[in-house]
Write a protein that holds these residues in place. Structure first.
Motif, PDB file in Angstrom:
ATOM      1  N   ILE A 198       0.850  -1.202   0.000  1.00 43.13           N
ATOM      2  CA  ILE A 198       0.000   0.000   0.000  1.00 43.13           C
ATOM      3  C   ILE A 198       0.876   1.239   0.000  1.00 43.13           C
ATOM      4  N   ARG A 199       0.262   2.376  -0.300  1.00 42.27           N
ATOM      5  CA  ARG A 199       1.031   3.628  -0.289  1.00 42.27           C
ATOM      6  C   ARG A 199       0.644   4.453   0.924  1.00 42.27           C
ATOM      7  N   LYS A 200       1.665   4.874   1.683  1.00 43.61           N
ATOM      8  CA  LYS A 200       1.459   5.780   2.806  1.00 43.61           C
ATOM      9  C   LYS A 200       2.284   7.037   2.540  1.00 43.61           C
ATOM     10  N   LYS A 201       2.230   7.980   3.491  1.00 46.54           N
ATOM     11  CA  LYS A 201       2.946   9.249   3.281  1.00 46.54           C
ATOM     12  C   LYS A 201       4.426   9.029   2.991  1.00 46.54           C
ATOM     13  N   GLU A 202       5.020   8.043   3.713  1.00 46.96           N
ATOM     14  CA  GLU A 202       6.461   7.808   3.560  1.00 46.96           C
ATOM     15  C   GLU A 202       6.805   6.960   2.336  1.00 46.96           C
ATOM     16  N   GLY A 203       5.811   6.536   1.571  1.00 44.02           N
ATOM     17  CA  GLY A 203       6.060   5.734   0.375  1.00 44.02           C
ATOM     18  C   GLY A 203       5.361   4.388   0.454  1.00 44.02           C
ATOM     19  N   LEU A 204       5.860   3.401  -0.323  1.00 43.60           N
ATOM     20  CA  LEU A 204       5.243   2.079  -0.337  1.00 43.60           C
ATOM     21  C   LEU A 204       5.553   1.320   0.958  1.00 43.60           C
ATOM     22  N   VAL A 205       4.524   0.636   1.487  1.00 44.66           N
ATOM     23  CA  VAL A 205       4.659  -0.138   2.726  1.00 44.66           C
ATOM     24  C   VAL A 205       4.015  -1.500   2.492  1.00 44.66           C
ATOM     25  N   MET A 206       4.650  -2.565   2.989  1.00 49.32           N
ATOM     26  CA  MET A 206       4.030  -3.891   2.929  1.00 49.32           C
ATOM     27  C   MET A 206       3.384  -4.167   4.275  1.00 49.32           C
ATOM     28  N   GLU A 207       2.069  -4.468   4.244  1.00 47.78           N
ATOM     29  CA  GLU A 207       1.319  -4.668   5.488  1.00 47.78           C
ATOM     30  C   GLU A 207       1.099  -6.143   5.787  1.00 47.78           C
ATOM     31  N   HIS A 208       1.423  -6.536   7.009  1.00 50.89           N
ATOM     32  CA  HIS A 208       1.092  -7.845   7.581  1.00 50.89           C
ATOM     33  C   HIS A 208       1.414  -9.014   6.638  1.00 50.89           C
ATOM     34  N   PRO A 209       2.653  -9.081   6.119  1.00 52.37           N
ATOM     35  CA  PRO A 209       2.968 -10.160   5.172  1.00 52.37           C
ATOM     36  C   PRO A 209       3.207 -11.504   5.852  1.00 52.37           C
ATOM     37  N   GLU A 210       3.119 -12.578   5.049  1.00 51.68           N
ATOM     38  CA  GLU A 210       3.571 -13.899   5.498  1.00 51.68           C
ATOM     39  C   GLU A 210       5.089 -13.866   5.546  1.00 51.68           C
ATOM     40  N   VAL A 211       5.664 -14.590   6.504  1.00 50.48           N
ATOM     41  CA  VAL A 211       7.121 -14.608   6.667  1.00 50.48           C
ATOM     42  C   VAL A 211       7.647 -16.002   6.325  1.00 50.48           C
TER      43      VAL A 211
END
Length: 686
Positions: A117-130
């Motif tokens: 997703i895109r937030k103010k600071e740029g692209l962020v990956m939310e709650h991914p599988e590890v």
């Protein structure tokens, strides 16, 4: 265990769980086998961080860079890390998983898979599988995990577990197609197809499985439609229609001239209604092409000849709008016909008054929803039935209305521009007319295809239009992960947009989970400009005519089919003001840009539909259905046009060889066709 066994015969499904499955329409083992995934989670090859795209679920491999942070409140702890590879750095966050700190602290190279997703600071990956170590991802790479349509309380895991159990323990049979046909058309074995649609080992297996099942679905539909048509021979016209000078006077008085296409279709309808046989005609017209005026002419022709006409619309709002517009025109041009409205939300007293006037013949033109086909409605001499938005009604619903009269003429309206070759197959029981040009006074919609960086500019443009007194639609797609999240998605977007637009602009949302009365109330308020911005899912596709709406912003336009995007765009450009459609796409692929550029350059629905067919390769069959034109379980008229044509050819050959399907090899086929016809199941398809 056979297909008729109850779902509760499976291990782990007790009384409580059975009720949850039943809410999804799954009562038997057979229902479960045919509860097909709506899409698949594909574990694709990891990409460099620099190639991540907003709005997609993607995979990256890298190393933890810097400190692992755990913050937030005790109820909502947020774990934050930065992942680095040679192409860049990515911020990654998890919710309520503080224990990950220990796992990640010891990790070397790790692989993460999640939504970007895109937030103010740029692209962020939310709650991914590890996947730790990264090599663990190798076991999952290129696999496909089914994603099922869900209801509250039903999890994807529960459906997968139940389906696996059935496929391991139950004989699903050989399907309904004769073996020689399966060989000739190189179709997959039925058992393999059922397994391959639920748990494909790769995309190729999925394509073969889907083709077999779509072929079967289309062929059953076409056979049922053809046999239904054969059993209902063309009925002689019991009505006497004479030329009505008032109609010519009405046409000459209008402030606009009918287009050549409208004149041609009106002539075809007039000839049908005065001809030897009862009319069964489909009028296909692009959005805004002026189908309603043609329908009105047919209704006036009926009323002025001393008969009654009924028009059935898919929603109360649309029915009410047709009623008001037609009533206004008849009064303005002094046509002595009375119009009545009949909808489900009217009071018992209001309905009774309309029933009495219809039965007495005092109302010549009746407009309404499904309320028109209720038992209490008795027509004096119904000679014409008009249904608006054909694909929203079933054959049986059409018949129910037709049965209110003595073999009335049938006129069906559709704004869905299906290429003629497909329309002849799909609407096999109707003659087809096409209105393929727009009225001369319509300003063409101005289109633009933009990326997500344009969003703030789009919002400023919307504010500017509203300041001029106009209104706007914003369309959000369904969230990929789960259909049950659709509501939150639109609601969240609406709340954010309300903040951006400010207190003087009213923003409201509309979605498919709402009750019909609530949808109607919101659409009514929007039509009165009490709401300036309407945020909606595709439920708006068949809606009210709001000439004051001049902007449509479609988020994630790449997730829709071109035909559906064109249908959505048709909600604007219906008045005297210049209108605009903004297609916003998060995709950077060349194919997506080429596809959306067709909409950018053309407002012609028939051209768009044919281009849509040309551009779609076999890869487009993967995932969620695009057009939503006919409610097949798996098939899609546009995506599967070649399979549809093949199935039609086969249906023709079968009926030529064995018109009543009496040969032994067609026994299973005949049983299914009879079940569809007798059970009114065509109603769910057309």
């Amino acid at each position: 265990m056979n297909e008729t066994a109850r779902i509760s015969t499976l291990k782990g499904i007790g009384e409580k769980t059975e009720k949850i499955f039943q809410k999804a329409g799954i009562y038997t083992i057979g229902d479960l086998i045919r509860y097909f995934p709506r899409g698949y989670d594909v574990y694709e090859e990891p990409v460099p961080i620099s190639e991540l795209e907003e709005g997609k679920t993607m995979t990256v491999t890298g190393s933890i860079y810097g400190r692992i942070q755990v913050g937030g409140s005790p109820k909502m702890q947020i774990t934050t890390v930065y992942l680095k590879d040679i192409s860049g750095t990515l911020k990654v966050i998890w919710f309520r998983m503080p224990f990950l700190r220990n796992t990640l602290a010891k990790a070397g190279a790790i692989t993460l898979r999640g939504r970007v997703i895109r937030k103010k600071e740029g692209l962020v990956m939310e709650h991914p599988e590890v996947f730790c170590p990264a090599s663990k991802y190798d076991l999952k790479q290129d696999t496909l995990q089914p994603i099922y349509p869900l209801v509250t309380g039903l999890t994807n895991h529960a459906v997968m577990k139940a389906v696996r159990q059935v496929l391991e323990e139950c004989d699903v049979g050989e399907g309904i197609l004769p073996k020689d046909m399966v060989r000739e058309y190189q179709l997959s074995d039925y058992r393999r197809a059922i397994y391959g649609i639920h748990f494909p080992k790769d995309k190729e297996e999925f394509y073969h499985a889907r083709k077999r099942l779509v072929f079967e679905e289309f062929m059953l539909f076409i056979l049922s439609l053809r046999m239904l048509k054969e059993s209902e021979e063309r009925v002689l016209n019991p009505y006497c229609f004479r030329k009505q000078p008032q109609i010519e006077k009405f046409l000459n008085s209008l402030p606009f001239e009918l287009t050549d296409a409208q004149k041609t279709v009106w002539r075809e309808i007039k000839n049908d209604m005065a001809g030897i046989h009862v009319m069964s005609r489909l009028v296909q017209g692009d959005v805004g092409s002026g189908k309603t005026i043609v329908a009105l002419l047919a209704m006036m022709y009926t009323g002025l000849n001393g008969y009654q006409a009924a028009m059935m619309a898919p929603t109360e709002v649309l029915a009410r709008q047709h009623f008001e517009n037609i009533n206004h025109m008849l009064q303005e041009y002094e046509i002595s016909l009375k119009v009545g409205l009949l909808t489900g939300s009217m009071t018992a007293r209001q309905k009774r008054m309309v029933y009495e006037a219809v039965e007495a013949g005092e109302i010549q033109l009746v407009i309404g929803t499904h309320a028109l086909i209720q038992e209490k409605v008795i027509y004096k001499n119904l000679a014409l039935v008009v249904t608006d938005e054909q694909h929203r009604f079933g054959v049986k619903q059409r018949e129910s209305l037709a049965n209110k009269g003595v073999s009335p003429h049938i006129l069906v309206m559709s704004a869905t521009p299906i290429p003629r070759t497909l329309a002849i197959i799909v609407y096999g029981d109707l003659d087809i007319s096409v209105i393929n040009e727009l009225p001369k006074n319509r300003l063409p919609i101005k289109n633009c295809v933009v990326d997500t960086g344009y969003r703030n500019t789009a919002y400023r443009f919307i504010k500017n239009q509203i300041a001029q007194g106009r209104q706007c639609y914003v369309i959000c797609p369904m969230v990929e992960e789960s259909e049950t999240l659709e509501v939150e998605n639109v609601t969240d977007y609406t709340e954010n947009l309300q903040e951006i637009m400010g207190v003087n602009i009213k923003v409201q949302c509309l979605h498919g989970k709402m009750k019909q009365s609530q949808k109607d109330e919101i659409m009514e308020a929007f039509s009165k400009n009490e709401i300036q911005v309407l945020v909606s899912t595709t439920v708006i596709e068949v809606g009210i005519d709001v000439p004051n709406s001049t902007v449509m912003l479609i988020e994630n336009a790449e997730r829709f089919g071109l035909a559906q995007l064109h249908q959505l765009r048709g909600r604007v450009g219906r008045g005297k003001y210049q209108s605009y459609c903004i297609f916003m796409s998060a995709s950077k692929s060349k194919e997506t840009k080429e596809r959306l550029d067709i909409l950018n350059k053309s407002n012609d629905g028939f051209f768009i539909a044919s281009e849509d067919l040309r551009l779609r390769g076999p890869g487009d069959l993967f995932g969620i259905r695009q057009s939503g034109i006919l409610d097949f379980k798996l098939g899609d008229v546009f995506q599967d046009s070649q399979v549809l044509q093949q199935a039609s050819e086969v249906a023709n050959l079968i009926l030529e060889e064995d018109p009543q399907l009496e040969k032994e090899k067609y026994e299973s086929l005949k049983q299914q066709v009879q079940k569809i016809i007798q059970g009114g199941m065509l109603e769910t398809t057309l």
